[in-house]
Design an enzyme around this catalytic site. Sequence first.
Site, short mmCIF file in Angstrom:
data_model
loop_
_atom_site.label_atom_id
_atom_site.label_comp_id
_atom_site.label_asym_id
_atom_site.label_seq_id
_atom_site.Cartn_x
_atom_site.Cartn_y
_atom_site.Cartn_z
N SER A 105 0.83 -1.19 0.00
CA SER A 105 0.00 0.00 0.00
C SER A 105 0.88 1.26 0.00
O SER A 105 1.70 1.44 -0.89
CB SER A 105 -0.96 -0.04 1.19
OG SER A 105 -1.98 0.92 1.08
N ASP A 112 -8.44 -5.29 -6.33
CA ASP A 112 -8.23 -4.11 -5.48
C ASP A 112 -9.07 -2.94 -6.00
O ASP A 112 -8.90 -2.50 -7.13
CB ASP A 112 -6.74 -3.75 -5.47
CG ASP A 112 -6.36 -2.78 -4.37
OD1 ASP A 112 -7.24 -2.03 -3.90
OD2 ASP A 112 -5.18 -2.78 -3.98
N HIS A 150 -7.71 -5.00 -1.72
CA HIS A 150 -6.48 -4.34 -1.31
C HIS A 150 -5.76 -5.16 -0.24
O HIS A 150 -4.53 -5.17 -0.18
CB HIS A 150 -6.82 -2.95 -0.76
CG HIS A 150 -5.64 -2.06 -0.53
ND1 HIS A 150 -4.74 -1.73 -1.52
CD2 HIS A 150 -5.20 -1.42 0.59
CE1 HIS A 150 -3.81 -0.93 -1.04
NE2 HIS A 150 -4.06 -0.73 0.23
#
Length: 339
Positions: free
Chosen positions: A128, A282, A311
């Site tokens: 991330s 995602d 995600h």
Amino acid sequence: MDYEIFDLGDVTLQSGVTLPSAFLAYKTYGRLNENKDNVIVYPTAFGDQHVQNEWLIGNGMALDPQKYFIIVPNLLGNGLSSSPSNTPPPFDRANFPQVTVYDNVQFQHRLVTEKFGIPKIALVVGWSLGGIQSFQWGASYPDMVERMAPIAGMAKTWPQTYLVLEGMKAPLMAAVGFDSSKLNQLTSADMRAVGHVYAGWGLSQAFYREGLYREMGFDSVADFMAGVWEDSFMKMDPHNVLAMLRTGIHADISANPTYNGDFEKALRSIQALAYVMPGSTDLFCPADDNKYEAELMPHAVFKPIESIWGHFAGRGINPADNQFIDDNLKRLLATSTNE
């Protein structure tokens, strides 16, 4: 305290503001070898601290502390490194200056070189916002970074990600009537709504449709919302969250004096062998954006994680996703940079 502090002194940020007595919190795993060529840098993500990275570190794993010296620097704003919650006035709470991904990586570079005298990095990996930092490492220090593996993280904040981050910011602004002068009135209770906003983006539609939250011990979506999203976000300091959101909102590996906003040039300048690993479903950091980025990098392979965990396919929760990531990191680390 299970981490160490690297004092940065008074630092001038990209914004031009000087942050006094700044510091990085970091933890290391394993030992630096004599040649100083067994180094892995593994920055933390939004809201995470070094302990959340430990799922990917272990004996026999790709990030094996018996083989590698693994440095996990904490993101500025996460509550351990310089943050709104631990900085004295006049830069405390809502007065904390904007910190960029570029700032973070510049300071991490100082840690790596000044503290440890490391000339080369075998791998930079992150999930991330940690993945965005790995891209920044590759662009800022192309002669230093030999390999990189961004996991569900992009080289800049594309429109979809921008909208999600702004959507997370909006409940906090609404709590003070969108009056920035009242931000210091925010409390952790105001974070409950932020968790609700993020719940629809962190995981895929299929995850919810198939009821995978039951595997985590929750009987309903409502229970999952309260037990995971509300609970985790309410443990965060709202001012730290705003600081990290600003870092994410303005992320762009080309937004610096080296590239002057030429995003494609920044990507083409990355010399590292790269495995770019987005989650296939995602909704927060869409895989298509990563695919475009990987095609511009000279030594990148696009390797999506085929998963309905969205995600969070890169977050260390689902065993099949974890195995995919670990196997590919082993493969990447075994690939010679001279090939």
